[in-house]
Motif scaffolding. Structure first.
Motif, PDB file in Angstrom:
ATOM      1  N   LYS A  74      50.767  41.869  45.000  1.00  0.00           N
ATOM      2  CA  LYS A  74      51.096  43.115  45.867  1.00  0.00           C
ATOM      3  C   LYS A  74      49.349  43.416  45.586  1.00  0.00           C
ATOM      4  O   LYS A  74      48.952  43.970  44.531  1.00  0.00           O
ATOM      5  N   ASN A  75      49.096  44.220  46.721  1.00  0.00           N
ATOM      6  CA  ASN A  75      48.271  46.139  46.625  1.00  0.00           C
ATOM      7  C   ASN A  75      46.571  45.753  45.801  1.00  0.00           C
ATOM      8  O   ASN A  75      45.949  45.944  45.213  1.00  0.00           O
ATOM      9  N   ILE A  76      46.178  44.367  45.935  1.00  0.00           N
ATOM     10  CA  ILE A  76      44.974  44.099  45.784  1.00  0.00           C
ATOM     11  C   ILE A  76      44.062  43.821  47.298  1.00  0.00           C
ATOM     12  O   ILE A  76      44.002  43.310  48.453  1.00  0.00           O
ATOM     13  N   SER A  77      43.098  43.958  46.740  1.00  0.00           N
ATOM     14  CA  SER A  77      41.977  43.824  47.827  1.00  0.00           C
ATOM     15  C   SER A  77      40.351  42.766  46.775  1.00  0.00           C
ATOM     16  O   SER A  77      40.260  42.648  45.861  1.00  0.00           O
ATOM     17  N   THR A  78      39.698  43.089  47.831  1.00  0.00           N
ATOM     18  CA  THR A  78      38.176  42.485  47.704  1.00  0.00           C
ATOM     19  C   THR A  78      37.709  43.196  46.528  1.00  0.00           C
ATOM     20  O   THR A  78      36.974  42.615  45.538  1.00  0.00           O
ATOM     21  N   GLU A  79      37.500  44.391  46.311  1.00  0.00           N
ATOM     22  CA  GLU A  79      37.948  45.449  45.481  1.00  0.00           C
ATOM     23  C   GLU A  79      38.260  45.159  43.546  1.00  0.00           C
ATOM     24  O   GLU A  79      37.493  45.746  42.640  1.00  0.00           O
ATOM     25  N   ASN A  80      39.064  44.206  44.220  1.00  0.00           N
ATOM     26  CA  ASN A  80      40.160  43.959  42.936  1.00  0.00           C
ATOM     27  C   ASN A  80      39.445  42.193  42.377  1.00  0.00           C
ATOM     28  O   ASN A  80      40.447  41.913  41.398  1.00  0.00           O
ATOM     29  N   ILE A  81      38.871  41.830  42.705  1.00  0.00           N
ATOM     30  CA  ILE A  81      37.209  40.398  42.484  1.00  0.00           C
ATOM     31  C   ILE A  81      36.152  40.268  42.541  1.00  0.00           C
ATOM     32  O   ILE A  81      35.462  40.930  43.088  1.00  0.00           O
ATOM     33  N   GLN A  82      35.825  39.413  40.876  1.00  0.00           N
ATOM     34  CA  GLN A  82      34.680  39.420  40.495  1.00  0.00           C
ATOM     35  C   GLN A  82      34.555  38.099  40.901  1.00  0.00           C
ATOM     36  O   GLN A  82      35.030  37.607  39.861  1.00  0.00           O
ATOM     37  N   SER A 210      48.330  45.816  38.183  1.00  0.00           N
ATOM     38  CA  SER A 210      48.147  47.313  37.698  1.00  0.00           C
ATOM     39  C   SER A 210      47.193  47.248  35.711  1.00  0.00           C
ATOM     40  O   SER A 210      47.029  47.496  35.422  1.00  0.00           O
ATOM     41  N   HIS A 211      48.367  46.334  35.400  1.00  0.00           N
ATOM     42  CA  HIS A 211      48.328  45.840  33.798  1.00  0.00           C
ATOM     43  C   HIS A 211      47.722  43.872  33.717  1.00  0.00           C
ATOM     44  O   HIS A 211      48.167  43.548  32.679  1.00  0.00           O
ATOM     45  N   GLN A 212      47.513  43.460  34.330  1.00  0.00           N
ATOM     46  CA  GLN A 212      46.599  42.319  34.051  1.00  0.00           C
ATOM     47  C   GLN A 212      45.323  42.265  34.418  1.00  0.00           C
ATOM     48  O   GLN A 212      44.851  42.369  35.473  1.00  0.00           O
ATOM     49  N   VAL A 213      44.713  40.848  34.030  1.00  0.00           N
ATOM     50  CA  VAL A 213      43.390  40.533  34.061  1.00  0.00           C
ATOM     51  C   VAL A 213      44.068  38.894  34.021  1.00  0.00           C
ATOM     52  O   VAL A 213      44.558  38.054  33.231  1.00  0.00           O
ATOM     53  N   LEU A 214      43.311  38.578  35.330  1.00  0.00           N
ATOM     54  CA  LEU A 214      43.861  37.024  36.170  1.00  0.00           C
ATOM     55  C   LEU A 214      42.411  36.106  35.932  1.00  0.00           C
ATOM     56  O   LEU A 214      41.003  36.889  36.824  1.00  0.00           O
ATOM     57  N   GLY A 226      31.228  21.284  36.589  1.00  0.00           N
ATOM     58  CA  GLY A 226      29.477  21.039  36.612  1.00  0.00           C
ATOM     59  C   GLY A 226      29.335  22.364  37.721  1.00  0.00           C
ATOM     60  O   GLY A 226      27.430  22.839  37.010  1.00  0.00           O
ATOM     61  N   ILE A 227      30.179  23.226  38.669  1.00  0.00           N
ATOM     62  CA  ILE A 227      29.591  23.789  39.048  1.00  0.00           C
ATOM     63  C   ILE A 227      29.454  25.207  38.830  1.00  0.00           C
ATOM     64  O   ILE A 227      28.764  26.650  39.029  1.00  0.00           O
ATOM     65  N   ARG A 228      29.842  25.056  37.066  1.00  0.00           N
ATOM     66  CA  ARG A 228      30.161  26.103  37.108  1.00  0.00           C
ATOM     67  C   ARG A 228      30.627  27.933  37.708  1.00  0.00           C
ATOM     68  O   ARG A 228      30.016  28.880  38.249  1.00  0.00           O
ATOM     69  N   LEU A 229      31.742  27.974  38.331  1.00  0.00           N
ATOM     70  CA  LEU A 229      32.198  29.062  38.727  1.00  0.00           C
ATOM     71  C   LEU A 229      33.895  29.397  38.587  1.00  0.00           C
ATOM     72  O   LEU A 229      34.667  28.809  39.158  1.00  0.00           O
ATOM     73  N   GLY A 230      33.588  30.884  38.805  1.00  0.00           N
ATOM     74  CA  GLY A 230      35.185  31.038  37.759  1.00  0.00           C
ATOM     75  C   GLY A 230      35.130  32.661  38.355  1.00  0.00           C
ATOM     76  O   GLY A 230      34.282  33.008  39.493  1.00  0.00           O
ATOM     77  N   TYR A 231      36.271  33.696  38.165  1.00  0.00           N
ATOM     78  CA  TYR A 231      36.224  34.439  39.330  1.00  0.00           C
ATOM     79  C   TYR A 231      37.423  35.254  37.998  1.00  0.00           C
ATOM     80  O   TYR A 231      38.461  34.893  37.592  1.00  0.00           O
ATOM     81  N   VAL A 232      37.668  36.675  38.300  1.00  0.00           N
ATOM     82  CA  VAL A 232      38.423  37.483  38.227  1.00  0.00           C
ATOM     83  C   VAL A 232      38.918  38.470  38.666  1.00  0.00           C
ATOM     84  O   VAL A 232      39.460  38.787  39.395  1.00  0.00           O
ATOM     85  N   ILE A 233      39.966  38.613  38.247  1.00  0.00           N
ATOM     86  CA  ILE A 233      40.928  39.947  39.010  1.00  0.00           C
ATOM     87  C   ILE A 233      42.250  40.639  38.181  1.00  0.00           C
ATOM     88  O   ILE A 233      42.634  39.930  37.733  1.00  0.00           O
ATOM     89  N   ALA A 234      41.306  42.046  38.909  1.00  0.00           N
ATOM     90  CA  ALA A 234      41.751  42.739  38.004  1.00  0.00           C
ATOM     91  C   ALA A 234      42.481  44.094  38.913  1.00  0.00           C
ATOM     92  O   ALA A 234      41.403  44.883  39.703  1.00  0.00           O
ATOM     93  N   PRO A 235      42.130  45.395  38.143  1.00  0.00           N
ATOM     94  CA  PRO A 235      42.426  46.436  38.423  1.00  0.00           C
ATOM     95  C   PRO A 235      40.846  46.523  38.683  1.00  0.00           C
ATOM     96  O   PRO A 235      40.103  47.180  38.073  1.00  0.00           O
ATOM     97  N   LYS A 236      41.189  47.463  39.285  1.00  0.00           N
ATOM     98  CA  LYS A 236      39.454  48.498  40.068  1.00  0.00           C
ATOM     99  C   LYS A 236      38.502  48.889  38.739  1.00  0.00           C
ATOM    100  O   LYS A 236      37.654  48.190  39.193  1.00  0.00           O
ATOM    101  N   LYS A 237      39.527  49.413  38.566  1.00  0.00           N
ATOM    102  CA  LYS A 237      38.248  49.845  37.134  1.00  0.00           C
ATOM    103  C   LYS A 237      37.684  48.878  36.727  1.00  0.00           C
ATOM    104  O   LYS A 237      36.758  48.897  35.627  1.00  0.00           O
ATOM    105  N   ILE A 238      38.470  48.496  36.326  1.00  0.00           N
ATOM    106  CA  ILE A 238      38.052  46.772  35.385  1.00  0.00           C
ATOM    107  C   ILE A 238      36.825  46.492  35.736  1.00  0.00           C
ATOM    108  O   ILE A 238      35.669  45.535  35.737  1.00  0.00           O
TER     109      ILE A 238
END
Length: 375
Positions: A74-82, A210-214, A226-238
């Motif tokens: 819930k309550n996630i947007s592109t601000e929560n992903i890197q 709010s208390h997870q980092v995926l 080999g494409i070396r592609l990952g991501y982080v989903i987390a609170p915006k402050k992280i």
């Protein structure tokens, strides 16, 4: 005896041709022609320049939609992903953002992926290790409770566990979620194998970010390391803090890799045919081990690996591994590389069927050889 080849080598090309290497969960099947065709069109149309620091907006939107639709986050947007250069890159940035003092502690559960120690120490934190108990490798709830203190900042979980293949039950997930809320700590959820079979299907510990980092990647679920592609989903402050640290490291991931991520997410099932193959390999190889007199307890729990116990008849597992390499030319990853008992070893199921059948038979033969070996 001197070891000729170090286990868990990252360069399989340095091995002699008669060696069978079960140490690395690598896929060398190449890139699907359909992806190459789409990628070529994409580069011709959109070029190959730098992307925004957090990654291509469309790729981030697709990943966020997947987590909303599949897991109900819930309550996630592109601000929560890197978007990051691999899962480990994302995990390091997150730890760097969470850890503020060398006294800060991060709990990890053994057996664990060895890089976790490097990540925590590299972020200037202190790892605290608790151990699960064979043969079930369930989450050691009591030990975790005993280790949590005012210094604890996070708990890292791996799904399903590398090397055991064991997943978390609903009870275990609920425990972690309630603990994180009560103690104001983060659950760092490394789920690079989330689409593989396991003892329990994958889902995050909570639908609340709010208390997870995926953290995850395309390497294992889509057989594209080999494409070396990952991501982080987390609170915006992280995510904001991650971006600050990452600006001077990679700034943005490779554009071509991000294009591949967009293509794959348009039809995920098309690029996950290997998952059923791995499951079948796991069951077949476990059965082959059990057909001997020495590995009766071998079971495929899930993921990309088997975690196999060396028979108690062998009093010196280190000698067994040495003979396995030097006489039979088979490499496995001993359990102490995962901060567990040397009486266990991990083999990767990404090897070919022929190599798996030949290598497992050599492992079985090596037990007899070791038991009769005269030093």
């Amino acid at each position: 005896m001197q070891r000729k080849v170090k286990n868990m080598s990252l360069d399989v090309n340095i091995l002699p041709p008669d060696y069978i290497d079960f140490t690395i969960g690598d896929f060398r099947s190449g890139v699907e022609p359909t992806i190459i065709e789409e990628l070529t069109k994409k580069v011709q149309t959109d070029g190959n320049g730098y992307t925004p620091g957090l990654g291509l907006p469309l790729l981030r939107e697709k990943i966020i939609s997947h987590y909303r639709d599949t897991y109900g986050i819930k309550n996630i947007s592109t601000e929560n992903i890197q978007i990051t250069v691999s899962c480990l890159h994302g995990a390091f940035l997150a730890l760097k953002s969470i850890i503020t003092s060398k006294d800060d502690e991060v709990i990890i559960i053994a057996p664990y992926f060895p890089s976790y120690i490097n990540l925590i120490k590299g972020a200037n934190g202190t790892p605290v290790v608790v151990k699960s108990i064979a043969p079930d490798f369930a989450l050691p709830i009591k030990q975790i409770q005993d280790c949590v203190s005012e210094k604890t900042k996070a708990i890292i979980i791996n799904y399903p566990n590398n090397p055991t293949g064991v997943g978390l039950s609903d009870q275990e997930r609920n425990f972690l979620n309630e603990l994180a809320l009560e103690k104001n700590i983060f659950i760092i959820d490394d789920h690079v194998y989330s689409d593989y079979p396991s003892t329990h299907p994958y889902k995050p510990t909570s639908t609340d970010i709010s208390h997870q980092v995926l953290v995850s990647s395309f390497s294992k679920n889509f057989a594209m390391p080999g494409i070396r592609l990952g991501y982080v989903i987390a609170p915006k402050k992280i995510i904001d803090q991650n971006a600050f640290y990452n600006e001077g490291i990679t700034f943005s991931p490779p554009t071509i890799s991000q294009y591949i991520g967009e293509i794959v997410l348009d039809n995920t099932s098309q690029y996950q045919q290997h998952l059923k193959d791995i499951e079948q390999k796991g069951k077949s190889v476990a059965q082959l081990f059990r057909s001997s007199n020495y590995f009766n307890s071998c079971t495929y729990n899930g993921g990309l690996y088997l975690f196999v116990k060396v028979t108690d008849e062998i009093k010196n597992p280190a000698l067994f591994y040495t003979l396995l390499e030097e006489h039979f030319h088979v490499l496995v990853a001993p359990g102490d590389e995962f901060d567990y008992s040397k009486r266990y070893f991990r083999i990767s199921l990404s090897a070919t069927n022929d190599n798996l059948n030949e290598g497992v038979q050599k492992i079985i033969d090596c037990v007899d050889y070791t038991l009769n070996f005269k030093q």
